[in-house]
Design an enzyme around this catalytic site. Sequence first.
Site, short mmCIF file in Angstrom:
data_model
loop_
_atom_site.label_atom_id
_atom_site.label_comp_id
_atom_site.label_asym_id
_atom_site.label_seq_id
_atom_site.Cartn_x
_atom_site.Cartn_y
_atom_site.Cartn_z
N GLY A 82 1.10 -22.16 -27.69
CA GLY A 82 2.42 -21.67 -27.31
C GLY A 82 2.34 -20.21 -26.90
O GLY A 82 1.35 -19.53 -27.21
N GLN A 121 5.40 -11.74 -25.85
CA GLN A 121 3.98 -11.42 -26.07
C GLN A 121 3.30 -10.86 -24.82
O GLN A 121 2.23 -10.25 -24.93
CB GLN A 121 3.23 -12.68 -26.54
N CYS A 177 -1.47 -16.62 -34.49
CA CYS A 177 -0.70 -16.04 -33.39
C CYS A 177 -1.65 -15.30 -32.47
O CYS A 177 -2.51 -14.55 -32.95
CB CYS A 177 0.36 -15.08 -33.95
N LEU A 178 -1.48 -15.49 -31.18
CA LEU A 178 -2.34 -14.81 -30.21
C LEU A 178 -2.15 -13.29 -30.29
O LEU A 178 -3.04 -12.55 -29.88
CB LEU A 178 -2.03 -15.30 -28.79
N HIS A 237 8.03 -20.89 -34.08
CA HIS A 237 7.21 -19.66 -34.02
C HIS A 237 7.53 -18.88 -32.74
O HIS A 237 7.69 -17.65 -32.78
CB HIS A 237 5.73 -20.09 -34.10
N GLU A 238 7.63 -19.60 -31.62
CA GLU A 238 7.92 -18.92 -30.34
C GLU A 238 9.34 -18.36 -30.31
O GLU A 238 9.57 -17.26 -29.80
CB GLU A 238 7.73 -19.88 -29.15
N HIS A 291 9.48 -15.08 -31.93
CA HIS A 291 9.03 -13.98 -31.06
C HIS A 291 10.19 -13.43 -30.22
O HIS A 291 10.30 -12.22 -30.03
CB HIS A 291 7.92 -14.44 -30.11
O1 GNR Z 1 -1.87 -20.79 -30.54
C1 GNR Z 1 -1.07 -20.77 -31.48
N1 GNR Z 1 -1.26 -21.62 -32.53
C2 GNR Z 1 -0.32 -21.84 -33.54
C3 GNR Z 1 -0.73 -22.54 -34.66
C4 GNR Z 1 0.16 -22.80 -35.67
C5 GNR Z 1 1.47 -22.38 -35.57
C6 GNR Z 1 1.88 -21.65 -34.46
C7 GNR Z 1 1.00 -21.39 -33.45
S1 GNR Z 1 1.52 -20.52 -32.05
C8 GNR Z 1 0.04 -19.80 -31.49
C9 GNR Z 1 0.22 -19.12 -30.14
C10 GNR Z 1 1.18 -17.96 -30.29
O2 GNR Z 1 0.89 -16.91 -30.80
N2 GNR Z 1 2.39 -18.15 -29.90
O3 GNR Z 1 3.31 -17.19 -30.06
NI NI Z 2 2.71 -16.02 -31.75
#
Ligand code: GNR
Ligand code: NI
Length: 171
Positions: free
Chosen positions: A46, A51, A91-92, A133-134, A137
């Site tokens: 995601g 980001q 999270c990236l 999660h997104e 952000h």
């Molecule tokens: O790549 C991602 N893996 C992930 C794994 C478990 C829960 C959420 C995520 S999102 C993350 C990519 C990211 O940072 N999205 O904002």
């Molecule tokens: Ni993230």
Amino acid sequence: MAKLPILLYPDPRLHTVAAPVVRVNDDIRNLINDMGETMYAAPGVGLAATQVNVHLRIIVIDTSPTRDELLAFVNPELIAASGEADFDEGCLSVPGIYEKLRRAQNIRVRALGIDGQPFEWAAEGLQAVCIQHEMDHLEGKVFVEKLSRLKQQRILAKIKKRQREDSHPAK
Ligand code: GNR
Ligand code: NI
């Protein structure tokens, strides 16, 4: 298409609350394509516009095993949530850090698609976790900020130590 640079925690720009998209035009569609390219290259499941330092309410996800099912949500709204799921999240913007968080297991989201038309989407499990999660952000929230203060301090210390090591490479 272009791969965009990803902001790294604790960059204060990750705390920006994203603004709604007024019209889904070609600029927005180009941004969504670039976000997809950035997410696949990372690789991640995601990515939120936040980001890549674009503070508009846009997220992309792809939790398919084949990595060929890009989903884009513009102005996403959570309209239902139920159940609980514990997932190890990463999270990236916080590379190398993985922590367990509790989220809703089932969600329903309303958003605009790349055609600008409203649609509803039901998600469960990893896909539901990823969308939540997104959407965090877009509110300027990074997943580590949901952890205890002690865990956050440890994560920050780890990131600072890594930065020190990166700036003084061992001979
Ligand atoms: O790549 C991602 N893996 C992930 C794994 C478990 C829960 C959420 C995520 S999102 C993350 C990519 C990211 O940072 N999205 O904002
Ligand atoms: Ni993230």
